[in-house]
Design a protein around this motif. Structure first.
Motif, PDB file in Angstrom:
ATOM      1  N   TYR A 140       0.823  -1.209   0.000  1.00  0.00           N
ATOM      2  CA  TYR A 140       0.000   0.000   0.000  1.00  0.00           C
ATOM      3  C   TYR A 140       0.861   1.265   0.000  1.00  0.00           C
ATOM      4  O   TYR A 140       0.376   2.357   0.262  1.00  0.00           O
ATOM      5  CB  TYR A 140      -0.949  -0.013   1.199  1.00  0.00           C
ATOM      6  CG  TYR A 140      -1.923  -1.171   1.130  1.00  0.00           C
ATOM      7  CD1 TYR A 140      -2.953  -1.184   0.192  1.00  0.00           C
ATOM      8  CD2 TYR A 140      -1.782  -2.271   1.966  1.00  0.00           C
ATOM      9  CE1 TYR A 140      -3.825  -2.257   0.105  1.00  0.00           C
ATOM     10  CE2 TYR A 140      -2.655  -3.349   1.883  1.00  0.00           C
ATOM     11  CZ  TYR A 140      -3.672  -3.334   0.955  1.00  0.00           C
ATOM     12  OH  TYR A 140      -4.534  -4.395   0.855  1.00  0.00           O
ATOM     13  N   GLU A 141       2.141   1.086  -0.318  1.00  0.00           N
ATOM     14  CA  GLU A 141       3.024   2.242  -0.454  1.00  0.00           C
ATOM     15  C   GLU A 141       2.839   2.865  -1.836  1.00  0.00           C
ATOM     16  O   GLU A 141       2.692   2.165  -2.836  1.00  0.00           O
ATOM     17  CB  GLU A 141       4.482   1.812  -0.273  1.00  0.00           C
ATOM     18  CG  GLU A 141       5.464   2.969  -0.298  1.00  0.00           C
ATOM     19  CD  GLU A 141       6.875   2.532   0.055  1.00  0.00           C
ATOM     20  OE1 GLU A 141       7.736   3.409   0.182  1.00  0.00           O
ATOM     21  OE2 GLU A 141       7.099   1.318   0.203  1.00  0.00           O
ATOM     22  N   LYS A 142       2.833   4.173  -1.895  1.00  0.00           N
ATOM     23  CA  LYS A 142       2.680   4.855  -3.179  1.00  0.00           C
ATOM     24  C   LYS A 142       3.919   4.607  -4.037  1.00  0.00           C
ATOM     25  O   LYS A 142       5.044   4.629  -3.546  1.00  0.00           O
ATOM     26  CB  LYS A 142       2.462   6.351  -2.965  1.00  0.00           C
ATOM     27  CG  LYS A 142       1.122   6.673  -2.304  1.00  0.00           C
ATOM     28  CD  LYS A 142       0.907   8.169  -2.184  1.00  0.00           C
ATOM     29  CE  LYS A 142      -0.442   8.466  -1.542  1.00  0.00           C
ATOM     30  NZ  LYS A 142      -0.685   9.918  -1.410  1.00  0.00           N
ATOM     31  N   VAL A 143       3.678   4.399  -5.336  1.00  0.00           N
ATOM     32  CA  VAL A 143       4.782   3.982  -6.203  1.00  0.00           C
ATOM     33  C   VAL A 143       5.795   5.093  -6.436  1.00  0.00           C
ATOM     34  O   VAL A 143       6.923   4.819  -6.854  1.00  0.00           O
ATOM     35  CB  VAL A 143       4.244   3.464  -7.554  1.00  0.00           C
ATOM     36  CG1 VAL A 143       3.417   2.215  -7.370  1.00  0.00           C
ATOM     37  CG2 VAL A 143       3.448   4.538  -8.275  1.00  0.00           C
ATOM     38  N   ASN A 144       5.424   6.347  -6.170  1.00  0.00           N
ATOM     39  CA  ASN A 144       6.416   7.411  -6.356  1.00  0.00           C
ATOM     40  C   ASN A 144       7.517   7.352  -5.308  1.00  0.00           C
ATOM     41  O   ASN A 144       8.520   8.058  -5.419  1.00  0.00           O
ATOM     42  CB  ASN A 144       5.748   8.789  -6.363  1.00  0.00           C
ATOM     43  CG  ASN A 144       5.019   9.083  -5.066  1.00  0.00           C
ATOM     44  OD1 ASN A 144       4.857   8.208  -4.219  1.00  0.00           O
ATOM     45  ND2 ASN A 144       4.569  10.307  -4.910  1.00  0.00           N
ATOM     46  N   ASN A 145       7.348   6.508  -4.280  1.00  0.00           N
ATOM     47  CA  ASN A 145       8.392   6.323  -3.275  1.00  0.00           C
ATOM     48  C   ASN A 145       9.334   5.171  -3.618  1.00  0.00           C
ATOM     49  O   ASN A 145      10.280   4.916  -2.873  1.00  0.00           O
ATOM     50  CB  ASN A 145       7.763   6.054  -1.900  1.00  0.00           C
ATOM     51  CG  ASN A 145       6.963   7.233  -1.390  1.00  0.00           C
ATOM     52  OD1 ASN A 145       7.310   8.382  -1.642  1.00  0.00           O
ATOM     53  ND2 ASN A 145       5.884   6.959  -0.677  1.00  0.00           N
TER      54      ASN A 145
END
Length: 535
Positions: A140-145
Motif C-alpha cells: 500500500y506504499e505509493k509507487v512514487n516512493n
C-alpha cells in the motif's frame, strides 16, 4: 497458421520528419520476434503505434485477422505492453497500479456499481510479485516512493493480471539489474510455451539471441532485415544496425565477440552488485537516520537536564546570597553589638577601679582583643554581603572592597569603572562582585603580585566586560580548571560557574610579560535606576 499480428506498410511522420517508413512484418502465436535498431531508428514509435498510442499516417495493423481502427486500447485486444518508462499512477499504491484497469470485483457489466475486492487483489498481487522476486516494504506504499527498478517490475507484474495473447516489450531491461533481466527473459520463454506472441524491442544482442526466433532490424525508420536468429550472428546484426553493406564490412578481427560477451556479462554483474550496494546504503541511511533521531532526542533531554541544573544552581546561589545577607545582619546586629557592650563595660571597670597595674594591662589587652574581633567580624560581614551594594550599587561596593583589600594585603589596586555603569539587576551585581572578590583572593594566594588592575566597561549597550590583570607569576603552561579543582583550588571553577549561569563568556590567559589576565563578558539588561553618588 494465421499470424496473430500483421503489420502492412506502416508509416508515421511528425511534421515533415518521417519516423517510420513502409514497415511490414508478422508475428505468429508462440513466436518471439526481436526488434532492434540504433538510436533514432523508430523502434519506440513503432511500439507506440502497436499499443494504440500513436495513429499511423499510412498502413494497416491486424490483430487476429481483425483490422484495427483508432482509437483502441491494447488491453482490450488481449495485448500486454511493457514500456521503456513505466506508465504508473504515482499517487496510487502498488496494488492499485498492478490491477489498474483490471480491478478484481463484481461483474464488469455492473459498471460504476461494481465493487472492488481489495482483499483478493492484495492476495494475488503477492503472488505476482513473488513470481518476479520483487520486494517492497508495503503493497500500500505509493509507487512514487519506489526505485526505478521496482517501478519497472510493477509495470511488468501488471501484464500478469489478465490473459494476454500477445506481449509487446519496449526496452524494459535498461532499468533492471542483472538478476531481474534474467527473470524477464525466463518470463518471455514461458509466454512462448503458452502460445503467446511476443514482440521484444531491445538493443541488447545477448538478450535477443537468447530468447528470440527472429530479429527485425530497423535503420532510419525502415525495416532493413528480418532474420531468423539461428541463421544469423552478431556481426551480421551489428553491420545492419550500422547500415554497413557487405562490401563495406570491416575486417573480422575487430569483432571479438567472445571478449564482448565476457565484458557484457561482467558489466551486468557489476550493475547487479551496484544495485545491492545501493540497497545496503539505503538501509544504512535508514539506520543512520534512526540513530540521528535518537541522538537528537537524547540531546534534547540533556539540554532540558542542563537547563534544570542551571536553574537549580541559580536558585542555590540566590539562596546562598540571602543566607549571607541574613548571617551578616545577625553578626552585625547581635554579636558585634554584644561585644561592643562588653567592651564598654570593661572600659568602665578600667576607669573606676584603682587596682594594680597588672590588672590594668590585662583589661587593656582584653579590650584590644575585643576591638580586633569586632574588626574581623565587620570584615567577615562585608565579605558575606557588601553593605554598600544594596544602597549605593556595584561601583561603590567594588571601590570600598578593593580599597580595604589593598590595605589588608599591601597589593596596589587600580580600579577603572565605566562612567555610565548605572545600576544592574541585583543578581548580576552580586555575581560581578563575587567574581572580582574571588579573582582578588586568587591573586593574593597564588600570584605573588605587587599590583592589580580592575576594569568594568560596557563593550555594547547590553554587554559588560570585567577585566582583572595582575603582574604576578602567571599561570602554568597547561592549566586546566578540572585539574585545579581536584587540587583544591575552587576559585576559578566558582567564577566559571557564575559566568555560565549569567550566559557570559570566560577567558583566562597567561601574559607574555608576566602575570595573568582574566576577562569576563556578561550580557545584562539595564535597570533604569540612577546610581547614588559615592560619598
Amino acid at each position: 497458421m494465421q499470424p496473430f499480428l500483421r503489420v502492412i506498410n506502416l508509416s508515421k511522420t511528425f511534421g515533415a520528419l518521417p519516423v517510420i517508413q513502409q514497415v511490414s512484418f508478422e508475428v505468429q502465436p508462440g513466436e518471439v520476434v526481436g526488434l532492434t535498431g540504433s538510436t533514432g531508428s523508430g523502434k519506440s514509435v513503432l511500439v507506440m503505434m502497436l499499443a494504440g498510442m500513436y495513429e499511423p499516417n499510412e498502413g494497416e495493423i491486424f490483430f487476429a485477422n481483425k483490422r484495427l481502427s483508432w482509437p483502441f486500447t491494447a488491453q482490450s485486444m488481449g495485448i500486454g505492453v511493457i514500456h521503456q518508462r513505466p506508465t504508473l499512477t504515482d499517487h496510487f499504491d502498488v496494488v492499485s497500479n498492478i490491477f489498474l484497469g483490471n480491478e478484481i470485483g463484481r461483474p464488469k457489466w455492473l459498471g460504476w456499481l461494481r465493487k472492488i475486492n481489495r482483499l483478493r487483489m492484495h492476495q494475488e498481487a503477492i503472488l505476482f510479485l513473488k513470481q518476479l522476486g520483487i520486494q517492497v516494504n508495503s503493497l500500500y506504499e505509493k509507487v512514487n516512493n519506489l526505485s526505478g527498478e521496482q517501478r519497472q517490475l510493477i509495470a511488468i507484474a501488471r501484464v500478469l493480471t489478465y490473459p494476454v495473447r500477445m506481449v509487446i516489450i519496449d526496452e524494459p531491461t535498461i532499468s533492471l539489474s542483472y538478476p531481474f533481466q534474467q527473470r524477464l527473459l525466463s518470463l518471455i520463454q514461458r509466454w512462448r510455451q503458452q502460445g503467446v506472441a511476443v514482440l521484444f524491442s531491445s538493443n541488447n544482442l545477448d538478450h535477443l539471441f537468447a530468447v528470440t526466433d527472429r530479429i527485425i532490424i530497423l535503420y532510419q525508420g525502415r525495416k532493413v532485415a528480418d532474420l531468423r536468429t539461428d541463421e544469423t550472428d552478431r556481426e551480421d546484426v551489428v553491420n545492419r544496425l550500422l547500415g554497413i553493406k557487405y562490401s563495406q564490412k570491416p575486417a573480422p578481427t575487430i569483432w571479438d565477440f567472445d571478449s564482448y560477451d565476457y565484458i557484457r556479462e561482467n558489466a551486468e554483474k557489476l550493475h547487479y552488485h551496484q544495485m545491492l550496494l545501493e540497497k545496503d546504503l539505503a538501509a544504512e541511511g535508514t539506520l543512520n537516520r534512526q540513530l540521528t533521531e535518537q541522538l537528537a532526542e537524547q540531546l534534547q533531554a540533556l539540554d532540558q537536564a542542563n537547563l534544570a541544573l542551571r536553574e537549580a544552581q541559580r536558585r542555590l546561589l540566590s539562596d546562598g546570597e540571602q543566607e549571607r545577607k541574613h548571617l551578616a545582619r545577625e553578626i552585625h546586629d547581635q554579636i558585634i553589638q554584644d561585644l561592643l557592650s562588653i567592651n564598654y563595660e570593661l572600659e568602665g571597670i578600667e576607669i573606676e577601679q584603682t587596682t594594680s597595674s597588672a590588672l590594668e594591662i590585662n583589661l587593656s589587652n582584653i579590650r584590644h582583643g575585643i576591638r580586633e574581633l569586632v574588626d574581623n567580624l565587620r570584615r567577615i560581614c562585608g565579605n558575606l554581603r557588601p553593605p554598600t551594594i544594596d544602597s549605593l550599587g556595584l561601583g561603590a561596593a567594588l571601590q570600598s572592597y578593593s580599597h580595604d583589600w589593598s590595605l589588608r594585603t599591601g597589593i596596589k589596586v587600580n580600579l577603572s569603572l565605566d562612567g555610565k555603569l548605572g545600576r544592574l539587576p541585583e543578581a548580576t551585581e552580586l555575581s560581578i562582585f563575587r567574581i572580582v572578590q574571588e579573582g582578588l583572593n586568587n591573586v593574593w594566594r597564588h600570584a605573588q603580585a605587587s599590583s592589580v588592575q580592575i576594569s568594568l566597561q560596557h563593550t555594547s549597550p547590553r554587554t559588560l566586560m570585567v577585566s582583572l590583570r595582575d603582574d604576578g607569576t602567571g599561570l602554568s603552561k597547561n592549566y586546566d580548571l578540572a585539574t585545579l579543582a581536584m587540587k583544591g583550588h575552587y576559585g576559578l571553577m566558582g567564577i566559571s560557574e557564575r559566568i555560565a549561569l549569567l550566559g557570559g563568556r570566560f577567558h583566562l590567559q597567561r601574559l607574555p610579560e608576566g602575570g595573568a589576565l582574566l576577562q569576563v563578558e556578561i550580557p545584562h539588561p539595564r535597570v533604569n535606576v540612577n546610581p547614588v553618588a559615592t560619598r
